[in-house]
Design an enzyme around this catalytic site. Sequence first.
Site, mmCIF file in Angstrom:
data_model
loop_
_atom_site.group_PDB
_atom_site.id
_atom_site.type_symbol
_atom_site.label_atom_id
_atom_site.label_comp_id
_atom_site.label_asym_id
_atom_site.label_seq_id
_atom_site.Cartn_x
_atom_site.Cartn_y
_atom_site.Cartn_z
ATOM 1 N N HIS A 84 0.698 -1.166 0.075
ATOM 2 C CA HIS A 84 -0.016 0.168 0.154
ATOM 3 C C HIS A 84 0.863 1.251 -0.004
ATOM 4 O O HIS A 84 1.993 1.232 0.604
ATOM 5 C CB HIS A 84 -0.899 0.049 1.252
ATOM 6 C CG HIS A 84 -2.084 0.626 1.057
ATOM 7 N ND1 HIS A 84 -3.380 0.122 0.573
ATOM 8 C CD2 HIS A 84 -2.455 1.920 1.266
ATOM 9 C CE1 HIS A 84 -4.314 1.012 0.497
ATOM 10 N NE2 HIS A 84 -3.707 2.194 0.866
ATOM 11 N N ASP A 163 -14.234 2.678 6.649
ATOM 12 C CA ASP A 163 -13.080 3.438 5.744
ATOM 13 C C ASP A 163 -13.451 3.950 4.378
ATOM 14 O O ASP A 163 -13.219 5.078 4.310
ATOM 15 C CB ASP A 163 -11.806 2.656 5.433
ATOM 16 C CG ASP A 163 -10.789 3.083 4.788
ATOM 17 O OD1 ASP A 163 -10.270 4.395 5.164
ATOM 18 O OD2 ASP A 163 -10.394 2.937 3.568
ATOM 19 N N ARG A 170 -13.444 12.633 3.880
ATOM 20 C CA ARG A 170 -12.015 13.255 3.949
ATOM 21 C C ARG A 170 -11.503 13.800 2.899
ATOM 22 O O ARG A 170 -11.034 14.919 2.601
ATOM 23 C CB ARG A 170 -10.930 12.193 4.725
ATOM 24 C CG ARG A 170 -11.061 11.838 6.033
ATOM 25 C CD ARG A 170 -10.132 10.689 6.369
ATOM 26 N NE ARG A 170 -8.578 10.879 6.073
ATOM 27 C CZ ARG A 170 -7.824 10.045 5.765
ATOM 28 N NH1 ARG A 170 -8.135 8.888 5.417
ATOM 29 N NH2 ARG A 170 -6.459 10.303 5.496
ATOM 30 N N SER A 185 -6.690 4.559 8.337
ATOM 31 C CA SER A 185 -7.504 4.188 6.957
ATOM 32 C C SER A 185 -6.441 2.985 6.298
ATOM 33 O O SER A 185 -7.015 1.862 5.792
ATOM 34 C CB SER A 185 -7.381 5.258 6.137
ATOM 35 O OG SER A 185 -7.633 5.166 4.877
ATOM 36 N N LYS A 189 -7.446 -1.350 6.264
ATOM 37 C CA LYS A 189 -7.614 -2.128 4.804
ATOM 38 C C LYS A 189 -6.713 -3.175 4.802
ATOM 39 O O LYS A 189 -7.099 -4.547 4.376
ATOM 40 C CB LYS A 189 -7.514 -1.224 3.726
ATOM 41 C CG LYS A 189 -8.496 -0.150 3.320
ATOM 42 C CD LYS A 189 -8.383 0.361 1.981
ATOM 43 C CE LYS A 189 -7.437 1.548 2.085
ATOM 44 N NZ LYS A 189 -7.668 2.703 2.708
HETATM 45 N N1 URA Z 1 -4.176 5.736 1.407
HETATM 46 C C1 URA Z 1 -5.333 5.291 2.053
HETATM 47 O O1 URA Z 1 -5.950 3.938 1.982
HETATM 48 N N2 URA Z 1 -5.835 5.994 3.157
HETATM 49 C C2 URA Z 1 -5.181 7.142 3.382
HETATM 50 O O2 URA Z 1 -5.759 7.825 4.294
HETATM 51 C C3 URA Z 1 -4.012 7.651 2.804
HETATM 52 C C4 URA Z 1 -3.612 6.857 1.675
#
Ligand code: URA
Length: 432
Positions: A84, A163, A170, A185, A189
């Site tokens: 990620h 999320d 956001r 966040s 995930k």
């Molecule tokens: N990627 C994400 O999944 N969440 C964030 O808040 C920033 C980048």
Amino acid sequence: MIRAAELIQRKRDGAELRAEELAELVLAYARDEVPDYQMAAFLMAVYFRGLSSAETFALTDAMIRSGETIDLRAELGRKVVDKHSTGGVGDKTSLAVAPLVAACGVPVGKMSGRGLGHTGGTLDKLESIPGLRVELSHEEFVAQVKEVGCAIIGQTADLVPADKRLYGLRDVTATVDELSLIAASIMSKKLAAGADAIVLDVKVGDGAFMKSLDDARELAETMLELGKRAGREVVCVLTDMDQPLGHAVGNALEVREAVATLRGEGPGDFHELVLSSAAHLLALSDLDVDEAEGRRRAETAIGDGSALATYERWIRAQGGDPDEDALPAAATVRAVAAPRDGYVTAIGAVRVGVAALRLGAGRATKDDLLDHGVGVVCRAKRGDRVSTGELLAEVHAGSDEDAAAAGEAVTAAYTIGDEPPPPRPIVLDVLA
Ligand code: URA
């Protein structure tokens, strides 16, 4: 009945909320029992007051509990890896790394997000591919990781719905760039999707949410701690986001660049980041290889065409057409020329990201529809020598008017000086 206004007020005034209070608020929001306007106010209070590490853990935990979780190791009977990014401009890394690692024999199961602020999102890029579905059920996700070796999905009503809703809110309320909100966040995930080993690409610089190495390290350490508490192996790679990554910024344009990279024809900085991320993931996998051997295997998969073949299989499995000719293209393309001779010393990544967003590559409100063909291609990169009138960048736009406005913004994003800038590597540090 949840007293959202009271929690907003206490956070606004700097109080530390109890884990059960945060959980109640987040779970009620995910069930649609707290309206967007109250949650937006709460997020703004968090933006200014921050969260303690106990609150960050509680928020992450509540977000995970808002939906189902997947145990990929139990479902596949072997180790699954995931990656990620904290978000950048032109960051199409997952589109290339996921099939590349899968082509090396390691399953990748990943949950991504949409565009956030001035940064692009993997789901939006994937949805520029005609027919592609990012909302797979739990069963479809697991079956695809088993059969194809890789799957990238979005948050759904079943998987981290909190999320999904907070992320969208956001994006349009200027509450993205807060360390705890980013950490919760991302890690909600990653932990809900069930991979055992995770590589986190923590972006640093103008185009990143973390502008300094110190802030990026703090974010990395928060996510390492959340991963450790959940018993996952996590490696954080701090990487340069002071200029757009690669050339392309904009959904379909970035898909093309990711595909070119899988053919071995990608831009230097992006190619290097893809290889380095793949090497870290392979070293964390059950292949029992070190990073150097991981890198060698990734290079081989690009060279022998197996990475590209895996990409095509993956895209078809999610209903998409992998043919590049099927990707949408913008109505008009405008050249941005160098105003003087010299070296490109900087390319303001936020400026380029915002220019792409205004062209229609990102959202200004939650319900905006994207134009997947538009964006910016930065042909000249930091350190390149250019002459007056030479091509710096291309603007891909829906209309001549949009192209003119974005052209001005992109020209202003470039700084051209007399001396070449000092070299800056793409990988700045690694934390584990
Ligand atoms: N990627 C994400 O999944 N969440 C964030 O808040 C920033 C980048």
